[in-house]
Design an enzyme around this catalytic site. Sequence first.
Site, short mmCIF file in Angstrom:
data_model
loop_
_atom_site.label_atom_id
_atom_site.label_comp_id
_atom_site.label_asym_id
_atom_site.label_seq_id
_atom_site.Cartn_x
_atom_site.Cartn_y
_atom_site.Cartn_z
N TYR A 15 -27.74 -17.69 -7.45
CA TYR A 15 -27.65 -17.24 -8.82
C TYR A 15 -26.84 -15.86 -8.52
CZ TYR A 15 -31.05 -20.04 -11.03
OH TYR A 15 -31.62 -21.07 -11.83
N TYR A 142 -38.75 -22.75 -18.06
CA TYR A 142 -37.79 -22.78 -16.70
C TYR A 142 -38.84 -23.64 -15.83
CZ TYR A 142 -35.40 -22.25 -12.31
OH TYR A 142 -34.91 -22.40 -11.33
N ASP A 234 -47.23 -26.66 -14.80
CA ASP A 234 -46.20 -26.06 -13.93
C ASP A 234 -46.83 -24.96 -13.38
OD1 ASP A 234 -44.40 -24.94 -12.17
OD2 ASP A 234 -42.83 -25.53 -13.80
N LYS A 263 -44.32 -21.98 -5.10
CA LYS A 263 -44.25 -20.65 -4.57
C LYS A 263 -45.24 -20.06 -3.50
CE LYS A 263 -40.38 -19.14 -7.70
NZ LYS A 263 -40.28 -19.85 -8.96
#
Length: 421
Positions: A15, A142, A234, A263
């Site tokens: 990114y 996302y 998610d 995560k």
Amino acid sequence: MNLAERDLKVIWHPYTQMKTAQPPIPIVRGKGTCLYAEDGTKYIDAISSWWVNIHGHSHPYIAKKIAEQLTVLEHAIFAGFTHPGAVELAERLLAILPNNQAKAFYSDNGSTAIEVAIKMCLQYWYNKGEQRTKIIAFKNAYHGDTFGAMSVSGRSAFTAAFDTLLFEVDFIDLPDACNIDALKSQISSLKSQISSFIFEPLVQGSAGMIMYEAKYLDELMAHCQKEGVLLIADEVFTGFGRTGKSFACEHVQTQPDIMCFSKGLTGGTMAFGLTTCTQEIYDAFLSYDKMKTLFHGHSYTANPIACSAALASLDLFLEPSTQQNIDRIAAKHTAFAEKVKGHKSIKITRQTGTILALEWETGNNTSYFSALRDKLYHYFLDKGIILRPLGNIIYILPPYCITDTELDYIYTTIRQALDEI
Ligand SMILES: *Cc1c(COP(=O)(O)O)cnc(C)c1O
């Protein structure tokens, strides 16, 4: 040559527009909430290193467990073989997830956990001989950077170069009191073609910490379930305490069919992904016909080191002090948000659990490429705080071990920024 110069010769960062990027800051050490640079500068990691860290950096307990595992079994093929860590982790996680979650499928990161979930849903219907191939997702969603995960994510600057190659998805608005009935009718009208509905429960992270009410999500989930649409939660970002409860799905009554994690899974120590599903989904793949197999796997599936990191992180997560810390952070966020509300530079504040987002007034529209973003980013870096604004949206989501003193320093610095920028 120093490390940053050597880096720029050989590394391509995520990114990052490398043409205009500033040299990266070399980090040589991490402890608790802080990262330490080569030149000795200390940074408070107020965004948990891209949302992954929950117990602080270089946690001695996780380190010890990994070190032990390394000398016992570093890796073994996971087709035809198993190992204690993979089984124990699945047993312990399934015991604390919604009670319809029955099977665990391991992979490498959040995006792969999503790919697995999508494939499970599409092949579930394929195996049943039904033509349900559509997927529903939220606008601005996302779900990751691989092609399937990009396809179910909102079209944006991130996906622009690939848009024509992504599979079609029906994007719907976030549910609220006004549109919930319309959304339900929309789903009912398409139901015989819809395989699944994928969503980030309560908080759309990358979209800018956009939050929506559990009540309407629950209503939408229940409606999908009634219409036979499979639900993919998610929880890659929201899992493991971020929203105040262990999992965001604990805020709703309806149980998802599939859940994705990554995560916080290893406490921020290692890349790891997990997709869990119901017995019913699993059963749709059982057959003497080999064509009904879930043909998916990664070389490092269920890596024992990653499993030991996840088990150690889970031990820490289940200590009562962790929930106390989560509650403490949430309460302090609320008090701070109350204080800055009404400041002329604040457009709006949003909070769910340990996640606090502040939208900066720009006079213009909100954008990921807002010029204010770089100004804010460097302002906080100069003060020893890592905050990585999404455009004009600043958010704090710290490791749960952050001290009150560290939190207060972040709040004070934000208030300074509000007056100065
Ligand atoms: C970060 C994220 C992903 C992708 O995870 P990676 O490990 O970065 O591939 C998927 N879904 C959500 C909600 C995320 O925040």
